[in-house]
Write a protein that holds these residues in place. Structure first.
Motif, PDB file in Angstrom:
ATOM      1  N   UNK A 133      19.416 -39.602 -20.986  1.00 49.80           N
ATOM      2  CA  UNK A 133      20.723 -39.755 -21.630  1.00 49.80           C
ATOM      3  C   UNK A 133      21.652 -38.612 -21.218  1.00 49.80           C
ATOM      4  N   UNK A 134      21.073 -37.442 -20.914  1.00 50.24           N
ATOM      5  CA  UNK A 134      21.906 -36.318 -20.488  1.00 50.24           C
ATOM      6  C   UNK A 134      21.860 -36.111 -18.977  1.00 50.24           C
ATOM      7  N   UNK A 135      20.875 -36.641 -18.328  1.00 47.87           N
ATOM      8  CA  UNK A 135      20.665 -36.383 -16.897  1.00 47.87           C
ATOM      9  C   UNK A 135      20.301 -37.696 -16.221  1.00 47.87           C
ATOM     10  N   UNK A 136      21.251 -38.571 -16.057  1.00 52.35           N
ATOM     11  CA  UNK A 136      20.949 -39.892 -15.484  1.00 52.35           C
ATOM     12  C   UNK A 136      20.745 -39.817 -13.980  1.00 52.35           C
ATOM     13  N   UNK A 137      20.130 -40.822 -13.395  1.00 53.81           N
ATOM     14  CA  UNK A 137      20.009 -40.845 -11.928  1.00 53.81           C
ATOM     15  C   UNK A 137      21.390 -40.757 -11.283  1.00 53.81           C
ATOM     16  N   UNK A 138      21.428 -40.068 -10.151  1.00 56.09           N
ATOM     17  CA  UNK A 138      22.704 -39.911  -9.471  1.00 56.09           C
ATOM     18  C   UNK A 138      23.471 -38.695  -9.938  1.00 56.09           C
ATOM     19  N   UNK A 139      22.781 -37.753 -10.568  1.00 55.09           N
ATOM     20  CA  UNK A 139      23.436 -36.497 -10.898  1.00 55.09           C
ATOM     21  C   UNK A 139      22.643 -35.357 -10.278  1.00 55.09           C
ATOM     22  N   UNK A 140      23.294 -34.255 -10.088  1.00 51.52           N
ATOM     23  CA  UNK A 140      22.653 -33.084  -9.491  1.00 51.52           C
ATOM     24  C   UNK A 140      23.199 -31.851 -10.192  1.00 51.52           C
ATOM     25  N   UNK A 141      22.308 -30.941 -10.552  1.00 54.06           N
ATOM     26  CA  UNK A 141      22.732 -29.743 -11.263  1.00 54.06           C
ATOM     27  C   UNK A 141      22.188 -28.517 -10.566  1.00 54.06           C
ATOM     28  N   UNK A 142      22.979 -27.474 -10.586  1.00 55.21           N
ATOM     29  CA  UNK A 142      22.614 -26.191 -10.047  1.00 55.21           C
ATOM     30  C   UNK A 142      21.953 -25.411 -11.161  1.00 55.21           C
ATOM     31  N   UNK A 143      20.674 -25.133 -11.060  1.00 58.21           N
ATOM     32  CA  UNK A 143      20.010 -24.490 -12.190  1.00 58.21           C
ATOM     33  C   UNK A 143      18.788 -23.733 -11.707  1.00 58.21           C
ATOM     34  N   UNK A 144      17.905 -23.416 -12.630  1.00 61.48           N
ATOM     35  CA  UNK A 144      16.673 -22.711 -12.292  1.00 61.48           C
ATOM     36  C   UNK A 144      15.488 -23.594 -12.663  1.00 61.48           C
ATOM     37  N   UNK A 145      14.514 -23.661 -11.772  1.00 57.75           N
ATOM     38  CA  UNK A 145      13.240 -24.308 -12.071  1.00 57.75           C
ATOM     39  C   UNK A 145      12.160 -23.284 -11.762  1.00 57.75           C
ATOM     40  N   UNK A 146      11.371 -22.956 -12.764  1.00 57.43           N
ATOM     41  CA  UNK A 146      10.361 -21.922 -12.563  1.00 57.43           C
ATOM     42  C   UNK A 146      10.976 -20.609 -12.133  1.00 57.43           C
ATOM     43  N   UNK A 147      12.103 -20.282 -12.705  1.00 58.82           N
ATOM     44  CA  UNK A 147      12.855 -19.055 -12.408  1.00 58.82           C
ATOM     45  C   UNK A 147      13.419 -19.015 -10.997  1.00 58.82           C
ATOM     46  N   UNK A 148      13.355 -20.103 -10.271  1.00 57.53           N
ATOM     47  CA  UNK A 148      13.900 -20.149  -8.921  1.00 57.53           C
ATOM     48  C   UNK A 148      15.225 -20.912  -8.960  1.00 57.53           C
ATOM     49  N   UNK A 149      16.281 -20.356  -8.408  1.00 54.64           N
ATOM     50  CA  UNK A 149      17.543 -21.111  -8.356  1.00 54.64           C
ATOM     51  C   UNK A 149      17.402 -22.305  -7.416  1.00 54.64           C
ATOM     52  N   UNK A 150      17.638 -23.476  -7.943  1.00 54.92           N
ATOM     53  CA  UNK A 150      17.557 -24.683  -7.131  1.00 54.92           C
ATOM     54  C   UNK A 150      18.738 -25.579  -7.471  1.00 54.92           C
ATOM     55  N   UNK A 151      18.995 -26.515  -6.582  1.00 56.26           N
ATOM     56  CA  UNK A 151      19.845 -27.641  -6.922  1.00 56.26           C
ATOM     57  C   UNK A 151      18.895 -28.783  -7.244  1.00 56.26           C
ATOM     58  N   UNK A 152      18.989 -29.293  -8.433  1.00 51.62           N
ATOM     59  CA  UNK A 152      18.082 -30.345  -8.899  1.00 51.62           C
ATOM     60  C   UNK A 152      18.852 -31.659  -8.920  1.00 51.62           C
ATOM     61  N   UNK A 153      18.414 -32.591  -8.100  1.00 53.47           N
ATOM     62  CA  UNK A 153      19.097 -33.879  -8.025  1.00 53.47           C
ATOM     63  C   UNK A 153      18.164 -34.966  -8.530  1.00 53.47           C
ATOM     64  N   UNK A 154      18.677 -35.812  -9.362  1.00 55.83           N
ATOM     65  CA  UNK A 154      17.882 -36.947  -9.830  1.00 55.83           C
ATOM     66  C   UNK A 154      18.281 -38.155  -8.996  1.00 55.83           C
ATOM     67  N   UNK A 155      17.345 -38.656  -8.219  1.00 55.29           N
ATOM     68  CA  UNK A 155      17.674 -39.740  -7.294  1.00 55.29           C
ATOM     69  C   UNK A 155      17.300 -41.103  -7.853  1.00 55.29           C
ATOM     70  N   UNK A 156      16.375 -41.151  -8.786  1.00 57.69           N
ATOM     71  CA  UNK A 156      15.985 -42.426  -9.379  1.00 57.69           C
ATOM     72  C   UNK A 156      15.512 -42.193 -10.794  1.00 57.69           C
ATOM     73  N   UNK A 157      15.025 -43.246 -11.442  1.00 59.73           N
ATOM     74  CA  UNK A 157      14.589 -43.103 -12.825  1.00 59.73           C
ATOM     75  C   UNK A 157      13.491 -42.052 -12.949  1.00 59.73           C
TER      76      UNK A 157
END
Lengths: 135, 211
Positions: B155-179
């Protein structure tokens, strides 16, 4: 952990941000005319406020944009988030800038917007936010 | 980073190019749980760092080449296999298949350069800057939630969005490509750590669930 509301990205963890020190420290209009003491005071001397403090933050792992934030240094309550270059939103804070070296306290780097804080409320929504500011 | 535009066919440099997490290929295959969560490193991609004011005239020209520019945080623009990820109000990451690179017969970077012209902004070849992890499966979100404080619910992060954030303390761009599929773009030097971190986070899903 603070939850900071970035004007571009919405609420993010404090670890995504970088602290940028006190806000509203104007660059001297004529740096060459300052003596060493005044120059040192511009460079290094900052307020040590107890209470509401205007400071700069950088969303370094997000949108990489700077913004200003009004934060209570005792309770850590974030009172306002507002864009760079706009005046500090609250006029009610008890003269937090007294005693600084600057000649124009509470002005921005342009040095022209200092008195323009009477009409602004404490909510950042009243200032012109960048695009995509609501998330 | 080497100018990849000059590497095509020169003494086979393209053939010996190794991806930053290539040494984890076997570990990622062993650590993936079929039908639950699968991790693999994606193929090489052409990535372009783009800085341009999207509301300006040159922004419109660049948008015409790239497909479209996203207008807000989380947005993904682009067309025809080209994704344009929002990194900042005037900063974007263009991700395209490797063949789009000018040295391999494509014209993505050159045409972006031409569209920007002499206007303020920049077009930089960042193809070697980041690598791609592809995480998919029913438990992919649970794996990411171990190290990402964002709300990853659909509901907050639908497919087709990408966020600049941290995963495991690593700066990444996280893109959701599908469900149930995500792409993570860490910088190359973080690929080893993030790959191992993800493998560690995936380990529990290899065991039978304890009721």
């Amino acid at each position: 952990m603070l939850l900071i509301s970035c004007p571009n990205c919405g609420s993010r963890d404090e670890t995504e941000f970088h602290y940028g020190g006190q806000a509203h420290v104007p660059y001297p209009e004529n740096p060459n005319e300052l003596n060493d003491r005044e120059w040192a005071e511009f460079l290094f001397y900052r307020d040590n406020t107890k209470g509401a403090f205007a400071e700069r933050w950088l969303h370094s792992t997000g949108c990489r944009q700077w913004f200003n934030m009004l934060r209570d240094t005792v309770t850590y309550e974030i009172q306002a988030v507002y864009p760079m270059g706009t005046a500090r939103p609250d006029a009610a804070a008890a003269a937090p800038d007294s005693g600084t070296a600057s000649t124009a306290p509470d002005s921005t780097t342009t040095g022209t917007t200092a008195p323009d804080i009477s009409g602004t409320s404490t909510t950042p929504a009243s200032t012109p936010a960048p695009e995509g500011a609501t998330t | 980073m080497a100018n990849t535009a000059a590497l095509n066919g020169i003494h086979g440099l393209r053939d010996i190019r190794r991806s930053p997490a290539s040494h984890l290929t076997a570990a990622m295959e062993a650590g993936s749980v079929e039908g639950t969560v699968i991790l693999e490193e994606g193929p090489f991609q052409t990535m372009v760092g783009l800085r341009v004011d999207p509301r300006s005239e040159e922004g419109a020209r660049v948008a015409a080449v790239a497909g479209s520019l996203p207008t807000r945080c989380g947005g993904v623009g682009g067309a025809d296999g080209v994704s344009v990820l929002w990194l900042g109000p005037s900063e974007f990451l263009v991700v395209a298949p490797e063949e789009a690179h000018d040295s391999l017969g494509g014209d993505l970077i050159g045409s972006l350069h031409a569209a920007l012209g002499e206007s303020p902004g920049q077009v930089v070849d960042l193809s070697a800057n980041r690598t791609t992890f592809e995480l998919s499966g029913a438990r992919a979100r649970a794996v990411l939630e171990k190290g990402c404080s964002l709300d990853l619910h659909p509901r907050a992060f639908p497919p087709g969005t990408a966020l600049n954030t941290e995963v495991g303390n690593i700066p990444v761009v996280l893109e959701k490509t599908g469900e149930e599929s995500y792409r993570l773009f860490p910088r190359a030097s973080f690929a080893d750590f993030l790959g191992r971190w993800l493998l560690d986070a995936m380990r529990e899903y290899a065991s039978p669930e304890v009721p």
